[in-house]
Design a protein around this motif. Sequence first.
Motif, mmCIF file in Angstrom:
data_model
loop_
_atom_site.group_PDB
_atom_site.id
_atom_site.type_symbol
_atom_site.label_atom_id
_atom_site.label_comp_id
_atom_site.label_asym_id
_atom_site.label_seq_id
_atom_site.Cartn_x
_atom_site.Cartn_y
_atom_site.Cartn_z
ATOM 1 N N THR A 17 -0.245 6.755 -14.929
ATOM 2 C CA THR A 17 -0.764 5.692 -14.051
ATOM 3 C C THR A 17 0.112 5.537 -12.807
ATOM 4 O O THR A 17 -0.392 5.474 -11.679
ATOM 5 C CB THR A 17 -0.821 4.345 -14.816
ATOM 6 O OG1 THR A 17 -1.571 4.533 -16.003
ATOM 7 C CG2 THR A 17 -1.476 3.268 -13.970
ATOM 8 N N TRP A 63 -0.423 8.502 -10.405
ATOM 9 C CA TRP A 63 -1.625 8.433 -9.563
ATOM 10 C C TRP A 63 -1.519 7.331 -8.522
ATOM 11 O O TRP A 63 -2.009 7.460 -7.404
ATOM 12 C CB TRP A 63 -2.879 8.248 -10.422
ATOM 13 C CG TRP A 63 -3.254 9.512 -11.141
ATOM 14 C CD1 TRP A 63 -3.310 9.702 -12.476
ATOM 15 C CD2 TRP A 63 -3.600 10.766 -10.545
ATOM 16 N NE1 TRP A 63 -3.658 10.999 -12.770
ATOM 17 C CE2 TRP A 63 -3.848 11.685 -11.582
ATOM 18 C CE3 TRP A 63 -3.707 11.231 -9.230
ATOM 19 C CZ2 TRP A 63 -4.199 13.002 -11.367
ATOM 20 C CZ3 TRP A 63 -4.066 12.554 -9.012
ATOM 21 C CH2 TRP A 63 -4.303 13.422 -10.074
ATOM 22 N N LEU A 64 -0.843 6.262 -8.933
ATOM 23 C CA LEU A 64 -0.627 5.143 -8.006
ATOM 24 C C LEU A 64 0.135 5.624 -6.770
ATOM 25 O O LEU A 64 -0.244 5.332 -5.631
ATOM 26 C CB LEU A 64 0.181 4.066 -8.738
ATOM 27 C CG LEU A 64 -0.045 2.619 -8.318
ATOM 28 C CD1 LEU A 64 -1.457 2.184 -8.650
ATOM 29 C CD2 LEU A 64 0.951 1.716 -9.047
ATOM 30 N N LEU A 69 -1.883 8.993 -4.975
ATOM 31 C CA LEU A 69 -3.145 8.771 -4.252
ATOM 32 C C LEU A 69 -3.087 7.567 -3.325
ATOM 33 O O LEU A 69 -3.689 7.571 -2.254
ATOM 34 C CB LEU A 69 -4.287 8.577 -5.264
ATOM 35 C CG LEU A 69 -4.671 9.797 -6.079
ATOM 36 C CD1 LEU A 69 -5.835 9.469 -6.999
ATOM 37 C CD2 LEU A 69 -5.032 10.979 -5.181
ATOM 38 N N TRP A 70 -2.370 6.529 -3.737
ATOM 39 C CA TRP A 70 -2.477 5.275 -3.005
ATOM 40 C C TRP A 70 -1.248 5.013 -2.125
ATOM 41 O O TRP A 70 -1.367 4.805 -0.916
ATOM 42 C CB TRP A 70 -2.684 4.129 -4.009
ATOM 43 C CG TRP A 70 -3.058 2.829 -3.373
ATOM 44 C CD1 TRP A 70 -3.964 2.653 -2.356
ATOM 45 C CD2 TRP A 70 -2.545 1.549 -3.691
ATOM 46 N NE1 TRP A 70 -4.048 1.332 -2.030
ATOM 47 C CE2 TRP A 70 -3.184 0.614 -2.845
ATOM 48 C CE3 TRP A 70 -1.621 1.078 -4.622
ATOM 49 C CZ2 TRP A 70 -2.920 -0.736 -2.886
ATOM 50 C CZ3 TRP A 70 -1.371 -0.286 -4.678
ATOM 51 C CH2 TRP A 70 -2.005 -1.180 -3.815
ATOM 52 N N ILE A 71 -0.055 5.047 -2.693
ATOM 53 C CA ILE A 71 1.137 4.660 -1.926
ATOM 54 C C ILE A 71 1.561 5.757 -0.945
ATOM 55 O O ILE A 71 1.729 5.511 0.247
ATOM 56 C CB ILE A 71 2.294 4.296 -2.879
ATOM 57 C CG1 ILE A 71 1.877 3.107 -3.755
ATOM 58 C CG2 ILE A 71 3.569 3.949 -2.087
ATOM 59 C CD1 ILE A 71 2.865 2.695 -4.828
ATOM 60 N N GLY A 95 -0.074 8.985 -0.769
ATOM 61 C CA GLY A 95 -1.210 9.828 -0.386
ATOM 62 C C GLY A 95 -1.026 11.270 -0.850
ATOM 63 O O GLY A 95 0.107 11.732 -1.066
ATOM 64 N N TRP A 96 -2.154 11.969 -1.029
ATOM 65 C CA TRP A 96 -2.098 13.342 -1.559
ATOM 66 C C TRP A 96 -1.595 14.310 -0.478
ATOM 67 O O TRP A 96 -1.933 14.164 0.693
ATOM 68 C CB TRP A 96 -3.483 13.772 -2.048
ATOM 69 C CG TRP A 96 -3.397 15.035 -2.877
ATOM 70 C CD1 TRP A 96 -3.755 16.284 -2.499
ATOM 71 C CD2 TRP A 96 -2.882 15.141 -4.198
ATOM 72 N NE1 TRP A 96 -3.507 17.177 -3.506
ATOM 73 C CE2 TRP A 96 -2.960 16.499 -4.574
ATOM 74 C CE3 TRP A 96 -2.348 14.230 -5.128
ATOM 75 C CZ2 TRP A 96 -2.551 16.964 -5.809
ATOM 76 C CZ3 TRP A 96 -1.942 14.701 -6.364
ATOM 77 C CH2 TRP A 96 -2.048 16.046 -6.691
ATOM 78 N N TRP A 103 2.348 17.523 -7.080
ATOM 79 C CA TRP A 103 2.088 16.762 -5.836
ATOM 80 C C TRP A 103 2.892 17.293 -4.654
ATOM 81 O O TRP A 103 2.376 17.359 -3.530
ATOM 82 C CB TRP A 103 2.447 15.296 -6.116
ATOM 83 C CG TRP A 103 2.337 14.387 -4.931
ATOM 84 C CD1 TRP A 103 1.184 13.870 -4.414
ATOM 85 C CD2 TRP A 103 3.403 13.874 -4.136
ATOM 86 N NE1 TRP A 103 1.465 13.067 -3.341
ATOM 87 C CE2 TRP A 103 2.823 13.044 -3.143
ATOM 88 C CE3 TRP A 103 4.782 14.028 -4.151
ATOM 89 C CZ2 TRP A 103 3.589 12.385 -2.190
ATOM 90 C CZ3 TRP A 103 5.539 13.355 -3.209
ATOM 91 C CH2 TRP A 103 4.946 12.551 -2.236
#
Lengths: 215, 197
Positions: free
Chosen positions: A40, A43-44, A47-49, A51-52, A179
């Motif tokens: 979790t 992905w946090l 994807l969110w903080i 970015g990919w 990543w």
Amino acid sequence: MNDLKQRILAAAAASPSPSWKATRIRRALFVAGGSAVMVTVYWLFALWIFGWQSIPRSLILLGGTSLGAAVVAGFAVGISLGRGGRMLGRSRRWLIAVTAISPLALLGWKIAWSAAFGNLDESPRLGHRCLVMSISMGMVPMLLLALTRRGEDPRHPGLLGAAIGVAVGACAWVLVDLWCPVAGVLHLLRGHVLPVLLLGLVGAVAGKVLLAVRK
Amino acid sequence: MTAKVHSTREQDGGEADAAMDCYAREGDPRAFARLIDLLQPRLLGYVRRQLQGDVSAEDLVQTCFLKLHQHRGRFTPGAAVLPYAFAIARRLLIDKIRSDRRERGGESELMNHPPPMCTEPEHALAQRRVLARLASALDEIPAHHREAFELTTLDGLSLEDAAAVADTTTTTLKMRKHYARAALRQRLGDDLEDLLR
């Protein structure tokens, strides 16, 4: 019946003693909980903080580095959490080996595999994001895994804690490796190896507190 | 005679493993009582030799069994319980000695004067004298060597079990025991073999 035996039996009757089944369920819940938290948080961040990452990598390069890291992480987890068929758990030598060799093996594999693809260019990025990401991913799972062995190591709880910390750090390495496309040595040392060592250090302190047999 | 004692102790160790296994699987209190019968004398002997005063030694052994009880759900099937019990006792001893030292400003609690093992007063007195000589000689050798000697020769643990308790390799423990015996023989001469008989 002697007095001491009576006292022991009376104290045991008044003290909880979880069964095998209850212990296994608890352990499975802690391991599953730790894994869920790690994924979790990953992905946090990914994807969110942060970015990919859009820099393309060949599938063989990506798969090779991740698979090799996963093998090292698997060994580290197996050795640090397994007891080797003995109640006393792994010997000091095994735990030192896991703690010392895992970061070196991860780094060595990453450099070797990336070098084969000419992908060792240094990046201007220092590795702070990888560092933050790895430590954030590893902290809670490390504590949860340490709780599965709470209060049961009479010999070297600090060392066991360090080995668990490094093993969790190795698992975090695998995900961060998916990543982060950078394979420069300085970046790897700062952003990937350092968090594994820091988790090992925190694990050693947590191990002294959580894993030691105490009165 | 020593071989017979060791054989009996090995048998006790096997029975203790079976009792712990049964207790871990089924939670049968009779298995735990059997485990206490088998391990209590050895643990108490080990702890008493290190600590002054029987009361605190008994408290420590009680805590040791309580830990075995609390951890029964984590017991590895087929694993040996004796080294684990000794390792717990050793850890509790170390913690107790450290806390006593802190409280008493560095005064050691280690005593190394075992209680007499026979009940007749004359024999008990003679035995106490020779054991006091052994204890005094043990005090003079390095702690690691003393521990290796005590765990194997006085407490009857196998080399493998003693190495597990002391958190070292069998080879190292064997060497420590060898050095301890050599040092004791130097101090006690032929009396050492008489003492150990």
